[in-house]
Write a protein that holds these residues in place. Sequence first.
Motif, PDB file in Angstrom:
ATOM      1  N   ILE A 130       0.850  -1.192   0.000  1.00 42.61           N
ATOM      2  CA  ILE A 130       0.000   0.000   0.000  1.00 42.61           C
ATOM      3  C   ILE A 130       0.891   1.249   0.000  1.00 42.61           C
ATOM      4  O   ILE A 130       0.953   2.018   0.945  1.00 42.61           O
ATOM      5  CB  ILE A 130      -0.988   0.021   1.178  1.00 42.61           C
ATOM      6  N   VAL A 131       1.613   1.418  -1.093  1.00 44.97           N
ATOM      7  CA  VAL A 131       2.504   2.576  -1.241  1.00 44.97           C
ATOM      8  C   VAL A 131       2.124   3.378  -2.492  1.00 44.97           C
ATOM      9  O   VAL A 131       2.959   4.059  -3.074  1.00 44.97           O
ATOM     10  CB  VAL A 131       3.988   2.143  -1.309  1.00 44.97           C
ATOM     11  N   ARG A 136       4.947  13.683   0.155  1.00 48.59           N
ATOM     12  CA  ARG A 136       6.361  13.657   0.535  1.00 48.59           C
ATOM     13  C   ARG A 136       6.646  12.782   1.748  1.00 48.59           C
ATOM     14  O   ARG A 136       7.754  12.828   2.282  1.00 48.59           O
ATOM     15  CB  ARG A 136       6.850  15.081   0.809  1.00 48.59           C
ATOM     16  N   SER A 137       5.704  11.984   2.194  1.00 46.93           N
ATOM     17  CA  SER A 137       5.923  11.156   3.377  1.00 46.93           C
ATOM     18  C   SER A 137       5.629   9.697   3.076  1.00 46.93           C
ATOM     19  O   SER A 137       4.680   9.387   2.354  1.00 46.93           O
ATOM     20  CB  SER A 137       5.022  11.602   4.543  1.00 46.93           C
ATOM     21  N   VAL A 138       6.442   8.820   3.656  1.00 52.52           N
ATOM     22  CA  VAL A 138       6.147   7.395   3.636  1.00 52.52           C
ATOM     23  C   VAL A 138       6.439   6.852   5.030  1.00 52.52           C
ATOM     24  O   VAL A 138       7.435   7.214   5.659  1.00 52.52           O
ATOM     25  CB  VAL A 138       6.974   6.644   2.569  1.00 52.52           C
ATOM     26  N   ARG A 139       5.517   6.035   5.529  1.00 53.01           N
ATOM     27  CA  ARG A 139       5.730   5.439   6.842  1.00 53.01           C
ATOM     28  C   ARG A 139       6.602   4.193   6.721  1.00 53.01           C
ATOM     29  O   ARG A 139       6.492   3.440   5.750  1.00 53.01           O
ATOM     30  CB  ARG A 139       4.388   5.057   7.477  1.00 53.01           C
ATOM     31  N   LEU A 140       7.440   3.998   7.727  1.00 52.11           N
ATOM     32  CA  LEU A 140       8.234   2.778   7.826  1.00 52.11           C
ATOM     33  C   LEU A 140       8.000   2.193   9.209  1.00 52.11           C
ATOM     34  O   LEU A 140       8.402   2.767  10.222  1.00 52.11           O
ATOM     35  CB  LEU A 140       9.719   3.062   7.610  1.00 52.11           C
ATOM     36  N   LEU A 192       9.408   7.222  10.601  1.00 55.51           N
ATOM     37  CA  LEU A 192       9.533   5.986  11.369  1.00 55.51           C
ATOM     38  C   LEU A 192       8.359   5.857  12.327  1.00 55.51           C
ATOM     39  O   LEU A 192       8.015   6.789  13.054  1.00 55.51           O
ATOM     40  CB  LEU A 192      10.835   5.973  12.160  1.00 55.51           C
ATOM     41  N   VAL A 193       7.749   4.691  12.323  1.00 52.83           N
ATOM     42  CA  VAL A 193       6.683   4.373  13.268  1.00 52.83           C
ATOM     43  C   VAL A 193       7.171   3.194  14.092  1.00 52.83           C
ATOM     44  O   VAL A 193       7.418   2.110  13.556  1.00 52.83           O
ATOM     45  CB  VAL A 193       5.363   4.031  12.554  1.00 52.83           C
ATOM     46  N   TYR A 194       7.322   3.408  15.396  1.00 54.72           N
ATOM     47  CA  TYR A 194       7.876   2.375  16.270  1.00 54.72           C
ATOM     48  C   TYR A 194       6.783   1.381  16.654  1.00 54.72           C
ATOM     49  O   TYR A 194       6.334   1.318  17.790  1.00 54.72           O
ATOM     50  CB  TYR A 194       8.501   3.025  17.502  1.00 54.72           C
ATOM     51  N   ARG A 195       6.371   0.603  15.663  1.00 57.15           N
ATOM     52  CA  ARG A 195       5.367  -0.451  15.825  1.00 57.15           C
ATOM     53  C   ARG A 195       5.657  -1.543  14.807  1.00 57.15           C
ATOM     54  O   ARG A 195       6.299  -1.298  13.776  1.00 57.15           O
ATOM     55  CB  ARG A 195       3.956   0.077  15.559  1.00 57.15           C
ATOM     56  N   LEU A 196       5.126  -2.728  15.070  1.00 60.10           N
ATOM     57  CA  LEU A 196       5.209  -3.808  14.088  1.00 60.10           C
ATOM     58  C   LEU A 196       4.418  -3.453  12.833  1.00 60.10           C
ATOM     59  O   LEU A 196       4.865  -3.662  11.709  1.00 60.10           O
ATOM     60  CB  LEU A 196       4.671  -5.105  14.703  1.00 60.10           C
ATOM     61  N   ASP A 197       3.220  -2.906  13.016  1.00 58.73           N
ATOM     62  CA  ASP A 197       2.349  -2.600  11.877  1.00 58.73           C
ATOM     63  C   ASP A 197       1.217  -1.713  12.378  1.00 58.73           C
ATOM     64  O   ASP A 197       1.183  -1.331  13.552  1.00 58.73           O
ATOM     65  CB  ASP A 197       1.794  -3.888  11.262  1.00 58.73           C
ATOM     66  N   THR A 232       4.585   1.914   4.006  1.00 55.25           N
ATOM     67  CA  THR A 232       3.168   2.126   3.718  1.00 55.25           C
ATOM     68  C   THR A 232       2.921   3.624   3.579  1.00 55.25           C
ATOM     69  O   THR A 232       3.553   4.437   4.268  1.00 55.25           O
ATOM     70  CB  THR A 232       2.286   1.548   4.841  1.00 55.25           C
ATOM     71  N   GLU A 233       2.008   3.988   2.710  1.00 55.33           N
ATOM     72  CA  GLU A 233       1.661   5.397   2.502  1.00 55.33           C
ATOM     73  C   GLU A 233       1.231   6.055   3.813  1.00 55.33           C
ATOM     74  O   GLU A 233       0.823   5.368   4.753  1.00 55.33           O
ATOM     75  CB  GLU A 233       0.572   5.503   1.441  1.00 55.33           C
TER      76      GLU A 233
END
Length: 509
Positions: A276-277, A290-294, A344-349, A371-372
């Motif tokens: 989902i990008v 301009r952002s993408v979550r990791l 950066l998202v400090y989670r598994l998902d 993910t977007e």
Amino acid sequence: MHDPAHPSSQAPGSDTTASPHPASPPPATTRRRLLGGSGALAAGAVGATVSRGSAAAAGPGRGPGPSGVLDTAEWPDGPGRPLRAQRADRELRAIMAEVDPDRIRAIVEKLVSFGTRHTLSSQDDPERGIGAARDWIAAEMRRYAARSGGRMSVTVPSYVQEPASRIPAPTRISNVVARLEGSSDPGRVYVVSGHYDSRATDVMDATSDAPGADDDASGVAVAMELARIMATRRPAATILFAAVAGEEQGLYGSTFLARQLTEEGADVQGMFTDDIVGSSRADDGERDRRSVRLFVQGVPTSEDEARAATRLSIGGENDSPTRQLGRFVAEVADPRLTGMEVRLVYRLDRYLRGGDHRPFLEAGYPAARFTEPAEDFAHQHQDVRVEDGVQYGDLVRFCDMDYIAGVTRVNAAALWSLAQAPGVPRDVVVDTTALTNDSTLSWSPGSGETASYEVVWRPTPEPLWQHVVAVRGTSATLDLSKDNVVLGVRAVGPDGHRSPAVFPFPAPA
């Protein structure tokens, strides 16, 4: 995208998010020294200026400063210089310049043209179903490989999944994998994947149209575009570009791929799934191009009870190999070149969701999910229809090809920088045998050609590494208390490429 009906799709984790670019600290006058031992300061590092943070970078856990602003950025002082982002080399700049939104569009549109790519759909219809999509992806990958001078090979590994969750009858699960062999360290492997299966509202509906443009033709397009561009390159380590199946039914394809790599004894040091990008527009109409979550997991899924208990006791829950992989991506994916900020998202998902990085985590590999930034759920897992004037369905028209190109450049920066750097140091430990205000670390070389090492450190409330101390040899003692900071060790190649850092555990008694 995998949903909560599959038990493994639950995504527990912390809710801390980190900006990839800490505020640049102003210079300070305090100087510290690196103490003697088998590790010595690299040339030019003696008496390195120690920098202090700024009050503007206030974060969690900081006490009030003179102006009343929460701030401990000036504490503690320590050795080294401010950490600077790794620069893209000439080859990486060329790779990113070759990313083509029009080619990405062609991939997404072709995958959508197969009508449905449901895992339970036809395997042998040449025009509709998952078999037609599989065969087209393999043919395209082989076309890319033909330009590689024999360095890239393409396989379609398959197995028959017996009846299981969301698999009512024996079903062939096939992945398409393009392997670009490393030129000098081929046993070290990095993986990038997207899943080519799709679904409609009913996860068992294998006949209705399920375009799957965003979920996840977009991620397959990232992997395929990178395979096309990198086929003519010579990375030091091996890179796998994979399109996996069975994600919507239960992560079957990625589980199969992770198991294959484990059985081969591959040294997988990083895996990215792009799922989902494809869209920069959220369900409220707001756009962020301009952002993408990791998503990066904390305490490793694969860690045994004793190791996890030690990690928690020393405050290492924010320093798993996957978190270090995320910090590495934030450092090397320069927004000036990628056009994107890595969030950066400090989670598994996401809550109630799951993805193809999870089987790799369970196999003990560092793995993360792109993910977007904000999803539109009317265009995921929905039958194609118009209802109350609203168009539902995962259609090409809702994808942003320039956005996917930006995500592709972020992936390129991560994969190329990882593959060109040495492997991570091994057996990194900190000496805790005596009470001391110093920090003594030791480690063993990893794979690949290493010229030197760096100790990186940060105050414990900080999300990203802030300071770096250059060392030679495989041990170092710093005039810096291990009780007050987080420490890491990374390898530096002859050309300056740096590995992700490794968090030290106490040395065995």
